[in-house]
Enzyme design. Structure first.
Site, PDB file in Angstrom:
ATOM      1  N   ALA A 264       0.828  -1.209   0.000  1.00  0.00           N
ATOM      2  CA  ALA A 264       0.000   0.000   0.000  1.00  0.00           C
ATOM      3  C   ALA A 264       0.862   1.258   0.000  1.00  0.00           C
ATOM      4  O   ALA A 264       0.565   2.232  -0.700  1.00  0.00           O
ATOM      5  CB  ALA A 264      -0.927   0.001   1.209  1.00  0.00           C
ATOM      6  N   TYR A 265       1.941   1.226   0.772  1.00  0.00           N
ATOM      7  CA  TYR A 265       2.855   2.369   0.829  1.00  0.00           C
ATOM      8  C   TYR A 265       3.534   2.576  -0.527  1.00  0.00           C
ATOM      9  O   TYR A 265       3.592   3.701  -1.049  1.00  0.00           O
ATOM     10  CB  TYR A 265       3.887   2.126   1.926  1.00  0.00           C
ATOM     11  CG  TYR A 265       4.942   3.198   2.046  1.00  0.00           C
ATOM     12  CD1 TYR A 265       4.631   4.463   2.535  1.00  0.00           C
ATOM     13  CD2 TYR A 265       6.268   2.934   1.694  1.00  0.00           C
ATOM     14  CE1 TYR A 265       5.599   5.447   2.655  1.00  0.00           C
ATOM     15  CE2 TYR A 265       7.241   3.912   1.818  1.00  0.00           C
ATOM     16  CZ  TYR A 265       6.907   5.161   2.300  1.00  0.00           C
ATOM     17  OH  TYR A 265       7.878   6.128   2.421  1.00  0.00           O
ATOM     18  N   ALA A 266       4.039   1.496  -1.115  1.00  0.00           N
ATOM     19  CA  ALA A 266       4.707   1.598  -2.409  1.00  0.00           C
ATOM     20  C   ALA A 266       3.744   2.070  -3.489  1.00  0.00           C
ATOM     21  O   ALA A 266       4.129   2.832  -4.384  1.00  0.00           O
ATOM     22  CB  ALA A 266       5.315   0.252  -2.789  1.00  0.00           C
TER      23      ALA A 266
END
Length: 235
Positions: A143-145
Site C-alpha cells: 500500500a505504501y509503495a
C-alpha cells in the site's frame, strides 16, 4: 517544508536554513516538535516559523502557503516530506488503513503540489519524497509503495506541465533511513540485516537525504522531472 518536524523533514529544514533559506516548518499534530525545530534554526541565526495542517486538506494547505507569503514575502521551494507508512501484506491490510495511506501520501502530495504549482515564484523548486521501496518491492509495503509510485508518476507529469514557468519538479527516493518511521516495528536483527545488505554496508541517514534536497532546492536548475534514488546503491 511539510512534515518538517519529522526525521528527514527536521534535518532538511535545518540544512536549508543553514543555506539562508527561510523555512515554514509544517506539522500535522506535533506542534511541540515543530517549535523545537524552529527554535534550533533560530538559535543558529536562521529564519523559521511553525504552522500546522492536514496535507490532504486544500483549505488548510492554502493557509500554510499564506503563512509563508505573509512571513517571508513569497514561496520559492516546496519540500514535501509528510507521509505515513503502516505496513501489512496486501492480503491482510485493512481497507480503512489503505485509504488513510493514500489520502495522506497521494492526495496530500496532489494538494500541496497543486498549490505550489500555482503559487511558487519563477526559479523555484517542487521536491516530493518517494521511496526506494518502489524498486526493492519488499513484501509488506504494497500500500505504501502504491502511494509513492503514484507520487513519482505525478512528479514527472507535473514537471512537463509546468513548461515555461522556470520551476523544477523532482522526487527524492530514499532507501532505508535511520528515522523513527523506519525503526518502528523492526527487530534489531532485521535492522542489522537491512544495513548489511546495502553495498555501503550501512543505513542511510537524514543528512544523506537532506543533502540531495538542498541540491535540488538550490543549484540544481538543470535537474527536472527526475526521481533521484538516495539509497547507497540498494537498487
Amino acid at each position: 517544508m511539510t512534515g518538517g518536524s519529522g526525521g528527514i523533514g527536521r534535518v532538511s529544514a535545518a540544512r536549508l536554513a543553514a543555506a539562508n533559506t527561510a523555512v515554514v516548518v509544517h506539522h500535522a499534530s506535533g506542534r511541540d516538535r515543530a517549535d523545537d525545530v524552529v527554535d534550533s534554526i533560530r538559535a543558529e541565526g536562521g529564519r523559521a516559523v511553525a504552522a500546522g495542517g492536514d496535507v490532504a486538506d486544500e483549505t488548510e494547505m492554502s493557509a500554510l502557503f499564506d503563512v509563508a507569503e505573509r512571513e517571508f514575502g513569497g514561496v520559492d521551494v516546496l519540500v514535501h516530506t509528510a507521509g505515513i507508512m503502516p505496513l501489512a501484506p496486501i492480503t491482510e491490510m485493512d481497507l480503512d488503513t489503505f485509504d488513510r495511506i493514500q489520502r495522506t501520501n497521494l492526495r496530500g502530495t496532489f494538494v500541496v503540489d497543486q498549490l505550489a504549482a500555482r503559487r511558487l515564484r519563477p526559479g523555484g523548486a517542487i521536491i516530493n519524497l518517494s521511496t526506494s521501496i518502489t524498486r526493492l518491492q519488499t513484501p509488506g509495503y504494497g500500500a505504501y509503495a502504491a502511494s509513492k509510485g503514484a507520487v513519482e508518476a505525478m512528479t514527472l507529469i507535473l514537471a512537463r506541465e509546468l513548461r515555461g514557468r522556470d520551476l523544477t519538479v523532482n522526487a527524492v527516493a530514499p532507501g532505508p533511513t535511520t528515522t523513527a518511521l523506519f525503526f518502528e516495528g523492526k527487530s534489531p536483527e532485521l535492522i542489522t540485516a537491512i544495513a548489511s545488505a546495502n553495498p555501503m554496508e550501512r543505513l542511510g541517514t537524514p543528512d544523506d537525504v537532506a543533502e540531495m534536497i538542498a541540491f535540488l532546492a538550490g543549484p540544481a536548475r538543470w535537474v527536472n522531472g527526475q526521481v533521484l534514488h538516495v539509497n547507497g546503491g540498494a537498487a
